[in-house]
Motif scaffolding. Structure first.
Motif, mmCIF file in Angstrom:
data_model
loop_
_atom_site.group_PDB
_atom_site.id
_atom_site.type_symbol
_atom_site.label_atom_id
_atom_site.label_comp_id
_atom_site.label_asym_id
_atom_site.label_seq_id
_atom_site.Cartn_x
_atom_site.Cartn_y
_atom_site.Cartn_z
ATOM 1 N N VAL A 117 0.713 -1.596 -0.023
ATOM 2 C CA VAL A 117 0.227 -0.078 -0.190
ATOM 3 C C VAL A 117 0.529 0.792 0.036
ATOM 4 C CG1 VAL A 117 -1.589 1.429 1.240
ATOM 5 C CG2 VAL A 117 -1.905 -0.871 1.430
ATOM 6 N N LEU A 118 1.655 2.067 0.821
ATOM 7 C CA LEU A 118 2.591 2.381 0.751
ATOM 8 C C LEU A 118 3.602 2.591 -0.352
ATOM 9 C CD1 LEU A 118 4.014 2.316 4.618
ATOM 10 C CD2 LEU A 118 2.722 4.170 3.429
ATOM 11 N N THR A 119 3.982 1.451 -1.063
ATOM 12 C CA THR A 119 4.677 2.006 -2.680
ATOM 13 C C THR A 119 3.814 2.338 -3.448
ATOM 14 O OG1 THR A 119 6.054 0.041 -1.780
ATOM 15 C CG2 THR A 119 5.968 0.558 -4.367
ATOM 16 N N THR A 120 2.463 1.691 -2.991
ATOM 17 C CA THR A 120 1.282 2.197 -4.973
ATOM 18 C C THR A 120 0.901 3.326 -4.269
ATOM 19 O OG1 THR A 120 0.611 -0.122 -4.399
ATOM 20 C CG2 THR A 120 -0.372 1.793 -5.284
ATOM 21 N N VAL A 121 0.725 3.824 -3.112
ATOM 22 C CA VAL A 121 0.603 5.438 -2.667
ATOM 23 C C VAL A 121 1.300 6.690 -3.080
ATOM 24 C CG1 VAL A 121 -0.534 6.839 -1.360
ATOM 25 C CG2 VAL A 121 -0.943 4.883 -1.309
ATOM 26 N N ILE A 122 3.193 6.019 -2.575
ATOM 27 C CA ILE A 122 3.876 6.972 -2.998
ATOM 28 C C ILE A 122 4.389 7.002 -4.762
ATOM 29 C CG2 ILE A 122 6.698 7.804 -2.059
ATOM 30 C CD1 ILE A 122 5.680 6.311 0.459
ATOM 31 N N SER A 123 4.363 5.661 -5.250
ATOM 32 C CA SER A 123 4.683 5.531 -6.607
ATOM 33 C C SER A 123 4.331 6.214 -7.472
ATOM 34 C CB SER A 123 4.553 4.211 -6.947
ATOM 35 O OG SER A 123 5.812 3.405 -6.653
ATOM 36 N N LEU A 124 3.168 6.332 -6.813
ATOM 37 C CA LEU A 124 1.679 7.132 -7.714
ATOM 38 C C LEU A 124 2.295 8.816 -7.489
ATOM 39 C CD1 LEU A 124 -2.018 4.856 -7.481
ATOM 40 C CD2 LEU A 124 -0.563 5.062 -9.476
ATOM 41 N N ILE A 125 1.833 8.913 -6.013
ATOM 42 C CA ILE A 125 1.674 10.686 -5.845
ATOM 43 C C ILE A 125 3.347 11.002 -7.244
ATOM 44 C CG2 ILE A 125 2.468 12.283 -4.263
ATOM 45 C CD1 ILE A 125 1.060 10.578 -2.728
ATOM 46 N N PHE A 126 4.663 10.386 -7.501
ATOM 47 C CA PHE A 126 5.536 10.881 -7.950
ATOM 48 C C PHE A 126 5.104 10.792 -9.265
ATOM 49 C CE2 PHE A 126 8.574 10.380 -4.282
ATOM 50 C CZ PHE A 126 8.591 11.133 -3.436
ATOM 51 N N SER A 127 4.953 9.409 -10.036
ATOM 52 C CA SER A 127 4.505 9.125 -11.179
ATOM 53 C C SER A 127 3.633 10.014 -12.068
ATOM 54 C CB SER A 127 4.711 7.378 -11.083
ATOM 55 O OG SER A 127 4.946 6.790 -10.481
ATOM 56 N N SER A 128 2.618 10.287 -10.775
ATOM 57 C CA SER A 128 1.819 11.591 -11.864
ATOM 58 C C SER A 128 2.071 13.011 -11.354
ATOM 59 C CB SER A 128 0.622 10.983 -11.123
ATOM 60 O OG SER A 128 0.904 12.036 -9.850
ATOM 61 N N LEU A 129 3.262 13.217 -10.671
ATOM 62 C CA LEU A 129 3.722 14.079 -10.821
ATOM 63 C C LEU A 129 4.803 14.661 -12.178
ATOM 64 C CD1 LEU A 129 4.102 14.808 -7.438
ATOM 65 C CD2 LEU A 129 2.825 16.505 -8.414
ATOM 66 N N ALA A 130 5.335 13.858 -12.123
ATOM 67 C CA ALA A 130 6.350 12.543 -13.051
ATOM 68 C C ALA A 130 5.943 12.838 -14.886
ATOM 69 C CB ALA A 130 7.055 12.319 -13.032
ATOM 70 N N ALA A 131 4.796 12.340 -14.577
ATOM 71 C CA ALA A 131 3.884 12.452 -15.835
ATOM 72 C C ALA A 131 3.603 13.379 -16.494
ATOM 73 C CB ALA A 131 2.927 10.984 -16.050
ATOM 74 N N PHE A 132 2.939 14.609 -15.350
ATOM 75 C CA PHE A 132 2.495 15.619 -15.817
ATOM 76 C C PHE A 132 3.624 16.577 -16.403
ATOM 77 C CE2 PHE A 132 1.352 19.852 -13.686
ATOM 78 C CZ PHE A 132 0.404 21.294 -15.027
ATOM 79 N N SER A 133 4.343 16.274 -15.047
ATOM 80 C CA SER A 133 5.563 17.756 -15.884
ATOM 81 C C SER A 133 6.138 16.954 -17.747
ATOM 82 C CB SER A 133 7.011 17.552 -15.152
ATOM 83 O OG SER A 133 6.363 17.143 -14.088
ATOM 84 N N PHE A 134 6.460 15.728 -17.653
ATOM 85 C CA PHE A 134 6.993 15.433 -19.586
ATOM 86 C C PHE A 134 5.702 15.650 -20.446
ATOM 87 C CE2 PHE A 134 9.424 12.826 -16.805
ATOM 88 C CZ PHE A 134 11.009 13.434 -16.891
ATOM 89 N N SER A 135 4.618 15.519 -19.980
ATOM 90 C CA SER A 135 3.471 15.873 -20.750
ATOM 91 C C SER A 135 2.793 17.656 -20.874
ATOM 92 C CB SER A 135 1.996 14.998 -20.243
ATOM 93 O OG SER A 135 0.964 15.233 -21.032
ATOM 94 N N LYS A 136 2.945 17.577 -19.923
ATOM 95 C CA LYS A 136 1.953 19.046 -20.159
ATOM 96 C C LYS A 136 3.053 21.026 -19.674
ATOM 97 C CE LYS A 136 -1.123 17.168 -20.920
ATOM 98 N NZ LYS A 136 -2.020 17.880 -22.570
ATOM 99 N N LEU A 137 4.266 21.000 -19.379
ATOM 100 C CA LEU A 137 5.365 21.735 -19.147
ATOM 101 C C LEU A 137 6.034 21.485 -19.617
ATOM 102 C CD1 LEU A 137 5.032 21.459 -15.251
ATOM 103 C CD2 LEU A 137 4.312 22.402 -16.284
ATOM 104 N N PRO A 138 6.564 22.031 -20.551
ATOM 105 C CA PRO A 138 7.808 22.947 -21.574
ATOM 106 C C PRO A 138 8.645 23.268 -20.512
ATOM 107 C CG PRO A 138 6.053 24.601 -21.114
ATOM 108 C CD PRO A 138 5.799 23.653 -20.723
#
Length: 270
Positions: free
Chosen positions: A74-95
């Protein structure tokens, strides 16, 4: 007729896949020494009992291992989701400069096998005094780039009009992620979360090396230790295996649709 034939074949295949599971459950309920090798043993249900399960629970820490696996998962999943989604947002929407290069470097981590970094990883964990600690399992599990790769594909599909409208209203980058991209990719987050949890639950090699005490082991590492000490009792082995399989069976039964979506996500273009 064609549909009936397909259904019959599907039922036969399902029974073939279920056969080892059914055999495991029946053997685990049989007295010690009975391994259900003959048809008469299969149909004889008069000697079924739960003594093997009580013995496994009493002589091992399998319930503690299951709890440890659940907490770490559970801890790995929650923390990984937060980090992964932030990184994915940066690569997708932030030039920003070198965005493609950084993304390539992160995704190339998928090409590096775990076995290749075990020695430096162990030395680093030892230096940080995290050996025999659950964070020794959680922290390396946060470096899996597969979530970034998958979530970026979905965030690429978020319309730019939504982002621009939110920016006009004064929404900053964190608000764009939290208020726009996160709700629109909720189903993808759920599927990636299941994927992360399954990876954590089935992780064996690194937990087996980094955890030294039995009370801190997870199920995938503690179960082989118990089985190696009871190689002469097939019934106890099957009982322990059944206890270990029950949580995953329940998770699959409840979330099978989301698990199938998670498996198919690698072929989806956002």
């Amino acid at each position: 007729m064609k549909g009936i034939a397909i259904n019959i074949i599907a039922v036969i295949l399902a029974l073939l896949f279920m056969f080892p599971l059914i055999w495991m459950l029946i053997v685990s309920l049989k007295p010690d020494g009975v391994n259900v090798s003959a048809l008469s043993d299969w149909v004889n249900l008069s000697d079924l009992h739960l003594h093997n399960y009580t013995k496994v629970i009493k002589d091992s820490q399998i319930l503690r291992w299951t709890w440890n696996s659940a907490v770490i998962g559970v801890l790995t999943t929650v923390i990984s989701l937060i980090f992964s989604s932030l990184a994915a947002f940066s690569f997708s929407k932030l030039p920003f400069k070198s965005r493609g290069l950084f993304y390539l470097v992160i995704v190339s981590g998928l090409l590096i096998p775990t076995e290749a970094i075990l020695i430096p990883l162990y030395e680093t964990t030892l230096h940080l005094k995290l050996i025999d600690n659950m964070w020794a399992i959680i922290l390396p599990g946060l470096t899996n780039p597969i979530g970034i790769l998958l979530l970026k594909q979905f965030m690429d599909g978020v319309p730019k009009d939504y982002i621009e409208a939110a920016q006009i209203d004064g929404c900053r980058n964190f608000g764009l992620w939290y208020r726009i991209c996160l709700p629109l990719t909720r189903s993808a987050m759920f599927s990636v979360g299941i994927f992360y949890f399954i990876l954590s639950w089935n992780n064996f090699l690194w937990p087996y090396l980094s955890i030294t005490s039995q009370e801190n082991m997870i199920l995938s590492a503690g179960l082989p230790t118990f089985l190696s000490n009871n190689t002469m009792s097939l019934n106890l082995i099957m009982a322990a295996s059944a206890i270990a399989a029950i949580p995953t069976i329940l998770v699959f039964a409840v979330l099978q649709r989301q698990i199938v979506q998670g498996v198919a996500m690698s072929g989806i273009k956002g």
